[in-house]
Scaffold this motif. Sequence first.
Motif, PDB file in Angstrom:
ATOM      1  N   LEU A  37       0.824  -1.215   0.000  1.00 51.39           N
ATOM      2  CA  LEU A  37       0.000   0.000   0.000  1.00 51.39           C
ATOM      3  C   LEU A  37       0.859   1.267   0.000  1.00 51.39           C
ATOM      4  O   LEU A  37       0.521   2.255  -0.651  1.00 51.39           O
ATOM      5  CB  LEU A  37      -0.947  -0.004   1.208  1.00 51.39           C
ATOM      6  N   ARG A  38       1.954   1.244   0.758  1.00 54.89           N
ATOM      7  CA  ARG A  38       2.806   2.432   0.831  1.00 54.89           C
ATOM      8  C   ARG A  38       3.569   2.686  -0.479  1.00 54.89           C
ATOM      9  O   ARG A  38       4.069   3.791  -0.691  1.00 54.89           O
ATOM     10  CB  ARG A  38       3.786   2.293   1.998  1.00 54.89           C
ATOM     11  N   ASN A  39       3.668   1.669  -1.290  1.00 63.84           N
ATOM     12  CA  ASN A  39       4.366   1.829  -2.571  1.00 63.84           C
ATOM     13  C   ASN A  39       3.409   1.830  -3.750  1.00 63.84           C
ATOM     14  O   ASN A  39       3.816   1.674  -4.898  1.00 63.84           O
ATOM     15  CB  ASN A  39       5.412   0.719  -2.739  1.00 63.84           C
ATOM     16  N   HIS A  40       2.152   2.019  -3.437  1.00 64.23           N
ATOM     17  CA  HIS A  40       1.122   2.027  -4.470  1.00 64.23           C
ATOM     18  C   HIS A  40       0.477   3.414  -4.520  1.00 64.23           C
ATOM     19  O   HIS A  40       0.201   4.006  -3.475  1.00 64.23           O
ATOM     20  CB  HIS A  40       0.057   0.973  -4.153  1.00 64.23           C
ATOM     21  N   TYR A  41       0.266   3.934  -5.722  1.00 65.14           N
ATOM     22  CA  TYR A  41      -0.332   5.250  -5.874  1.00 65.14           C
ATOM     23  C   TYR A  41      -1.734   5.122  -6.482  1.00 65.14           C
ATOM     24  O   TYR A  41      -1.953   4.312  -7.378  1.00 65.14           O
ATOM     25  CB  TYR A  41       0.527   6.135  -6.780  1.00 65.14           C
ATOM     26  N   ILE A  49      -1.765   9.935  -5.762  1.00 66.30           N
ATOM     27  CA  ILE A  49      -1.988  10.059  -4.320  1.00 66.30           C
ATOM     28  C   ILE A  49      -1.383   8.861  -3.614  1.00 66.30           C
ATOM     29  O   ILE A  49      -1.755   7.707  -3.870  1.00 66.30           O
ATOM     30  CB  ILE A  49      -3.496  10.148  -4.001  1.00 66.30           C
ATOM     31  N   LYS A  50      -0.458   9.138  -2.719  1.00 62.31           N
ATOM     32  CA  LYS A  50       0.187   8.063  -1.963  1.00 62.31           C
ATOM     33  C   LYS A  50      -0.686   7.695  -0.758  1.00 62.31           C
ATOM     34  O   LYS A  50      -1.244   8.564  -0.085  1.00 62.31           O
ATOM     35  CB  LYS A  50       1.570   8.498  -1.500  1.00 62.31           C
ATOM     36  N   VAL A  51      -0.790   6.417  -0.487  1.00 61.06           N
ATOM     37  CA  VAL A  51      -1.663   5.921   0.585  1.00 61.06           C
ATOM     38  C   VAL A  51      -0.826   5.359   1.722  1.00 61.06           C
ATOM     39  O   VAL A  51       0.139   4.621   1.484  1.00 61.06           O
ATOM     40  CB  VAL A  51      -2.605   4.811   0.046  1.00 61.06           C
ATOM     41  N   ASP A  52      -1.200   5.713   2.955  1.00 60.38           N
ATOM     42  CA  ASP A  52      -0.574   5.109   4.126  1.00 60.38           C
ATOM     43  C   ASP A  52      -1.647   4.338   4.890  1.00 60.38           C
ATOM     44  O   ASP A  52      -2.852   4.552   4.675  1.00 60.38           O
ATOM     45  CB  ASP A  52       0.065   6.177   5.008  1.00 60.38           C
ATOM     46  N   VAL A  53      -1.208   3.482   5.782  1.00 60.76           N
ATOM     47  CA  VAL A  53      -2.166   2.607   6.449  1.00 60.76           C
ATOM     48  C   VAL A  53      -1.642   2.214   7.827  1.00 60.76           C
ATOM     49  O   VAL A  53      -0.428   2.113   8.041  1.00 60.76           O
ATOM     50  CB  VAL A  53      -2.439   1.339   5.602  1.00 60.76           C
ATOM     51  N   ARG A  80       0.055   4.949  19.651  1.00 64.69           N
ATOM     52  CA  ARG A  80       1.497   4.714  19.805  1.00 64.69           C
ATOM     53  C   ARG A  80       2.294   5.123  18.559  1.00 64.69           C
ATOM     54  O   ARG A  80       3.524   5.046  18.552  1.00 64.69           O
ATOM     55  CB  ARG A  80       1.761   3.231  20.104  1.00 64.69           C
ATOM     56  N   ASN A  81       1.569   5.501  17.503  1.00 60.45           N
ATOM     57  CA  ASN A  81       2.198   5.905  16.243  1.00 60.45           C
ATOM     58  C   ASN A  81       3.063   4.789  15.667  1.00 60.45           C
ATOM     59  O   ASN A  81       4.204   5.014  15.225  1.00 60.45           O
ATOM     60  CB  ASN A  81       3.029   7.182  16.441  1.00 60.45           C
ATOM     61  N   ILE A  82       2.529   3.555  15.658  1.00 61.67           N
ATOM     62  CA  ILE A  82       3.222   2.421  15.070  1.00 61.67           C
ATOM     63  C   ILE A  82       2.393   1.888  13.903  1.00 61.67           C
ATOM     64  O   ILE A  82       1.194   2.145  13.811  1.00 61.67           O
ATOM     65  CB  ILE A  82       3.470   1.299  16.104  1.00 61.67           C
ATOM     66  N   SER A  83       3.034   1.139  13.022  1.00 59.48           N
ATOM     67  CA  SER A  83       2.381   0.720  11.776  1.00 59.48           C
ATOM     68  C   SER A  83       1.336  -0.362  11.991  1.00 59.48           C
ATOM     69  O   SER A  83       0.330  -0.407  11.294  1.00 59.48           O
ATOM     70  CB  SER A  83       3.423   0.225  10.782  1.00 59.48           C
ATOM     71  N   TYR A  84       1.587  -1.266  12.947  1.00 58.95           N
ATOM     72  CA  TYR A  84       0.639  -2.356  13.133  1.00 58.95           C
ATOM     73  C   TYR A  84       0.711  -2.882  14.557  1.00 58.95           C
ATOM     74  O   TYR A  84       1.707  -2.681  15.267  1.00 58.95           O
ATOM     75  CB  TYR A  84       0.903  -3.489  12.140  1.00 58.95           C
TER      76      TYR A  84
END
Length: 299
Positions: A37-41, A49-53, A80-84
């Motif tokens: 997802l982070r490397n998909h526009y 548009i770059k997507v974060d998750v 906690r500002n962590i990815s998962y």
Amino acid sequence: EDAIAFKLPADEFALILQSTYSTKELEKFILKLIHYLRNHYVADDYHQIKVDVTVSCSKVIGNGTGLAHANMALKLAKQRNISYLIFDQSLMISESHEINLNIATTIREAISNDNIIPYYQPLYDSKTNKINKYECLVRLQLNNGSILTPYDFLEVSKKIKLYPSITKIMIDKTFAYFCKNGLNFSINLSLEDILTLDTNEYLFTKMEEFNIAKQLTIEILENQEVLQEKYIKLFINKIYEYGANIAIDDFGSGFANFQHIVNIKADYLKIDGSLIANIDTDDNSRLIVETIVIFAQKL
């Protein structure tokens, strides 16, 4: 390949994985998903548009709490500002959430089974030692006969939108009881009760139906910040038009200020027990109480 995708409200999606995975396999899956997802526009005619998750995960354990646990883990991951974050029972929020789920079920059952009940606490005149009023206190009776106090269930009832139903039950039961005996009594209303139009209208409808106003005192909880003073004043003026009384409850426990007393123009001021408890040994407590009493008397 074995996942079923769902669109949830707002910006959330859910995947249900059909197979059973180990924690390591789940982490591998999640990291692969995040990387993709982070490397998909998402592209349109003008923009890329770059997507974060942020991703959370919970194993389904057969009692329907899988999505709820995943949602809890998602919120904690964002905090906690962590990815998962993968949910497990060691998370601090697990125990309180499980308790809330159980209490929510208990509240629904209590409403359905007529187990929301009032307790009538007598208020004595300290000079005559006679009862001059009763304060009505809400309780929840369990199926085994034991009793829960408001501390155990009121906050959860607000979260699951059943608090107004409890207030209405208390209005119904206390009005029906005291209209038969002519005794004076009080009920507690929160600012949420006052500012909820449906609850507000229900109160006045029942006051007319039972012709109870002359016996009634409305106790407004003081330990909540007054944000909509205009509506509070309208409510209080209407209470006085009906002929009922107003008391400020637990004064001094929270957002106490003397302007609050002036605006509400209460008939009674109930000083919080934390101030009264030590007036025989604590000079500061006694001075605060004396000041409150003198100010109230002058008003």
